[in-house]
Write a protein that holds these residues in place. Structure first.
Motif, mmCIF file in Angstrom:
data_model
loop_
_atom_site.group_PDB
_atom_site.id
_atom_site.type_symbol
_atom_site.label_atom_id
_atom_site.label_comp_id
_atom_site.label_asym_id
_atom_site.label_seq_id
_atom_site.Cartn_x
_atom_site.Cartn_y
_atom_site.Cartn_z
ATOM 1 N N ARG A 99 0.852 -1.197 0.000
ATOM 2 C CA ARG A 99 0.000 0.000 0.000
ATOM 3 C C ARG A 99 0.889 1.249 0.000
ATOM 4 O O ARG A 99 1.754 1.400 0.857
ATOM 5 C CB ARG A 99 -0.930 0.012 1.215
ATOM 6 C CG ARG A 99 -1.845 -1.196 1.289
ATOM 7 C CD ARG A 99 -2.723 -1.141 2.530
ATOM 8 N NE ARG A 99 -3.795 -0.157 2.390
ATOM 9 C CZ ARG A 99 -4.128 0.739 3.300
ATOM 10 N NH1 ARG A 99 -3.442 0.826 4.433
ATOM 11 N NH2 ARG A 99 -5.136 1.566 3.100
ATOM 12 N N VAL A 100 0.632 2.136 -0.951
ATOM 13 C CA VAL A 100 1.447 3.337 -1.113
ATOM 14 C C VAL A 100 0.538 4.575 -1.123
ATOM 15 O O VAL A 100 -0.456 4.619 -1.848
ATOM 16 C CB VAL A 100 2.266 3.289 -2.422
ATOM 17 C CG1 VAL A 100 3.105 4.550 -2.576
ATOM 18 C CG2 VAL A 100 3.151 2.038 -2.450
ATOM 19 N N ALA A 101 0.901 5.567 -0.302
ATOM 20 C CA ALA A 101 0.149 6.823 -0.263
ATOM 21 C C ALA A 101 0.714 7.790 -1.287
ATOM 22 O O ALA A 101 1.934 7.911 -1.437
ATOM 23 C CB ALA A 101 0.230 7.445 1.129
ATOM 24 N N THR A 108 2.362 15.165 -11.061
ATOM 25 C CA THR A 108 3.633 14.766 -11.652
ATOM 26 C C THR A 108 4.303 13.715 -10.783
ATOM 27 O O THR A 108 4.897 12.762 -11.292
ATOM 28 C CB THR A 108 4.553 15.983 -11.813
ATOM 29 O OG1 THR A 108 3.927 16.927 -12.679
ATOM 30 C CG2 THR A 108 5.901 15.585 -12.396
ATOM 31 N N ALA A 109 4.193 13.883 -9.471
ATOM 32 C CA ALA A 109 4.775 12.906 -8.555
ATOM 33 C C ALA A 109 4.237 11.510 -8.851
ATOM 34 O O ALA A 109 4.991 10.527 -8.896
ATOM 35 C CB ALA A 109 4.480 13.299 -7.111
ATOM 36 N N TYR A 110 2.938 11.415 -9.050
ATOM 37 C CA TYR A 110 2.325 10.112 -9.311
ATOM 38 C C TYR A 110 2.784 9.553 -10.661
ATOM 39 O O TYR A 110 3.079 8.355 -10.765
ATOM 40 C CB TYR A 110 0.805 10.232 -9.267
ATOM 41 C CG TYR A 110 0.090 8.915 -9.458
ATOM 42 C CD1 TYR A 110 0.187 7.909 -8.501
ATOM 43 C CD2 TYR A 110 -0.675 8.665 -10.599
ATOM 44 C CE1 TYR A 110 -0.459 6.702 -8.666
ATOM 45 C CE2 TYR A 110 -1.323 7.465 -10.772
ATOM 46 C CZ TYR A 110 -1.222 6.479 -9.802
ATOM 47 O OH TYR A 110 -1.862 5.274 -9.972
ATOM 48 N N LEU A 111 2.840 10.402 -11.693
ATOM 49 C CA LEU A 111 3.316 9.923 -12.983
ATOM 50 C C LEU A 111 4.743 9.397 -12.876
ATOM 51 O O LEU A 111 5.068 8.328 -13.400
ATOM 52 C CB LEU A 111 3.260 11.033 -14.028
ATOM 53 C CG LEU A 111 1.903 11.438 -14.598
ATOM 54 C CD1 LEU A 111 2.103 12.381 -15.784
ATOM 55 C CD2 LEU A 111 1.075 10.237 -14.996
ATOM 56 N N ILE A 128 -3.194 1.959 -4.091
ATOM 57 C CA ILE A 128 -2.775 3.359 -4.069
ATOM 58 C C ILE A 128 -3.796 4.127 -3.231
ATOM 59 O O ILE A 128 -4.997 4.087 -3.501
ATOM 60 C CB ILE A 128 -2.709 3.958 -5.481
ATOM 61 C CG1 ILE A 128 -1.658 3.227 -6.328
ATOM 62 C CG2 ILE A 128 -2.423 5.446 -5.419
ATOM 63 C CD1 ILE A 128 -0.243 3.380 -5.831
ATOM 64 N N VAL A 129 -3.311 4.837 -2.205
ATOM 65 C CA VAL A 129 -4.176 5.589 -1.307
ATOM 66 C C VAL A 129 -3.893 7.077 -1.490
ATOM 67 O O VAL A 129 -2.775 7.525 -1.263
ATOM 68 C CB VAL A 129 -3.938 5.184 0.169
ATOM 69 C CG1 VAL A 129 -4.857 5.972 1.093
ATOM 70 C CG2 VAL A 129 -4.139 3.686 0.346
ATOM 71 N N VAL A 130 -4.896 7.842 -1.910
ATOM 72 C CA VAL A 130 -4.731 9.278 -2.102
ATOM 73 C C VAL A 130 -5.075 9.999 -0.802
ATOM 74 O O VAL A 130 -6.138 9.763 -0.208
ATOM 75 C CB VAL A 130 -5.638 9.798 -3.234
ATOM 76 C CG1 VAL A 130 -5.480 11.310 -3.388
ATOM 77 C CG2 VAL A 130 -5.309 9.099 -4.545
ATOM 78 N N MET A 131 -4.156 10.863 -0.336
ATOM 79 C CA MET A 131 -4.416 11.652 0.862
ATOM 80 C C MET A 131 -3.663 12.972 0.785
ATOM 81 O O MET A 131 -2.701 13.090 0.014
ATOM 82 C CB MET A 131 -4.010 10.880 2.128
ATOM 83 C CG MET A 131 -2.549 10.511 2.225
ATOM 84 S SD MET A 131 -2.112 9.766 3.843
ATOM 85 C CE MET A 131 -3.227 8.390 3.926
ATOM 86 N N PRO A 132 -4.094 13.996 1.530
ATOM 87 C CA PRO A 132 -3.359 15.263 1.537
ATOM 88 C C PRO A 132 -1.894 15.021 1.890
ATOM 89 O O PRO A 132 -1.594 14.199 2.767
ATOM 90 C CB PRO A 132 -4.071 16.074 2.614
ATOM 91 C CG PRO A 132 -5.447 15.521 2.647
ATOM 92 C CD PRO A 132 -5.293 14.049 2.376
ATOM 93 N N ARG A 144 0.565 2.639 9.033
ATOM 94 C CA ARG A 144 -0.728 2.475 8.375
ATOM 95 C C ARG A 144 -0.570 2.267 6.873
ATOM 96 O O ARG A 144 -1.486 1.771 6.216
ATOM 97 C CB ARG A 144 -1.623 3.682 8.664
ATOM 98 C CG ARG A 144 -2.098 3.751 10.109
ATOM 99 C CD ARG A 144 -3.017 4.927 10.363
ATOM 100 N NE ARG A 144 -2.281 6.183 10.504
ATOM 101 C CZ ARG A 144 -2.510 7.264 9.798
ATOM 102 N NH1 ARG A 144 -3.437 7.255 8.861
ATOM 103 N NH2 ARG A 144 -1.811 8.367 10.006
ATOM 104 N N LEU A 145 0.576 2.671 6.328
ATOM 105 C CA LEU A 145 0.892 2.482 4.921
ATOM 106 C C LEU A 145 2.335 2.028 4.791
ATOM 107 O O LEU A 145 3.159 2.297 5.667
ATOM 108 C CB LEU A 145 0.671 3.783 4.151
ATOM 109 C CG LEU A 145 -0.791 4.257 4.089
ATOM 110 C CD1 LEU A 145 -0.857 5.734 3.771
ATOM 111 C CD2 LEU A 145 -1.566 3.472 3.060
ATOM 112 N N ASP A 146 2.628 1.336 3.702
ATOM 113 C CA ASP A 146 3.971 0.770 3.536
ATOM 114 C C ASP A 146 4.976 1.776 2.989
ATOM 115 O O ASP A 146 6.174 1.675 3.263
ATOM 116 C CB ASP A 146 3.903 -0.445 2.595
ATOM 117 C CG ASP A 146 3.005 -1.537 3.154
ATOM 118 O OD1 ASP A 146 3.342 -2.073 4.222
ATOM 119 O OD2 ASP A 146 1.969 -1.823 2.526
#
Length: 276
Positions: A99-101, A108-111, A128-132, A144-146
């Motif tokens: 699991r990756v936030a 751009t970071a996600y790309l 994929i977990v989207v968060m602020p 809570r996330l890897d």
């Protein structure tokens, strides 16, 4: 004129002069301060404002209604996103199925992360977990996330959370392509006077550089819980020659990133000529 940009130091530094009526003939601004994930979706939904700061990765969804301005944004070297974990020296392959936030799926970071993972994570990551972005490091620290993909001032503060850098995706991109990293774009509605907006934006950038102390209280008032020296480092990193003008190398970097993303099916097909 209605504008939306983030409360991060680079944006408040760039737009301070215009927001405070210091640019001759520029219209008064009605400012919305919003995380870039919010502005990305506002622009794509058709409910966006006149001028907005969005991720370069979100451009393919909005170029019909909005034009990319050649100034005011964030593009550079040594300023890319970081992928962080709790484990020092982790093997990228260990992210398989994890699991990756991320701060946005239209960033751009996600790309960069997706392009890098395609080469280095066998079988791909898991959820994929989207968060602020300000919530990502605590979530990774607390287990809570890897892993977490972070941007902005997090590159200066992640060690305080006991986290380690798995990869600097900006460095990976620069090594892989030799190009600078496209991060945040300034866009304006095509129905507006784009040349005037470009001129007002560039004048605000130039005022910020000529009077760096003038914006200090404004910048720090929006840089929540950020030390002044961190805010200054943030500005020095993200506000550079590309902020004044993208130039050929800037446009080339944007076309390279989005062209590769199109080939990987990460963004909709569009004509790269629409970037200019």
């Amino acid at each position: 004129m209605k504008i939306a940009f983030s409360p991060c130091p680079n944006d408040t530094f760039v737009f301070h002069a215009w927001v405070h009526g210091l640019i001759p003939a520029a219209p008064k601004l009605d400012v919305t301060y919003a995380d870039i994930d919010i502005t990305n979706h506002l622009a794509a939904s058709g409910t966006g404002l006149d001028v907005m700061k969005i991720s370069y990765a979100a451009l393919p969804w909005v170029l019909k209604e909005y034009a990319l301005l050649p100034c005011g944004g964030a593009l550079g070297r040594g300023c890319g996103p970081l992928l962080l974990t709790k484990e020092a020296g982790a093997d990228p392959a260990a992210l398989s199925g994890k699991r990756v936030a991320v701060p946005s799926e239209r960033s751009t970071a996600y790309l960069l992360f997706r392009l890098w993972a395609a080469q280095h994570v066998p079988g791909g990551v898991g959820e994929i977990v989207v968060m602020p972005f300000h919530e990502i490091m605590p979530a990774v620290r607390d287990g809570r996330l890897d892993a977490g993909l972070v941007i902005h001032e997090a590159r200066f503060t992640y060690t305080a959370y006991g986290l380690s850098q798995l990869v600097d995706l900006g460095s990976w991109w620069e090594t892989d392509t030799g190009l600078p990293i496209p991060l945040g774009a300034i866009i304006a509605r095509r129905s507006l006077d784009l040349k005037a907006i470009e001129a007002w934006t560039r004048a605000s950038v130039e005022y910020a550089w000529a009077h760096p102390e003038a914006s200090r209280s404004y910048v720090l008032s929006h840089a929540q819980e950020m030390a002044p020296e961190v805010a200054e480092a943030h500005i020095n990193l993200y506000v550079n020659e590309f902020t004044a003008d993208l130039g050929e190398s800037g446009y080339g970097a944007i076309a390279a990133l989005l062209g590769r993303a199109m080939r990987e099916g990460l963004v909709p097909e569009f004509d790269l000529a629409a970037l200019r």
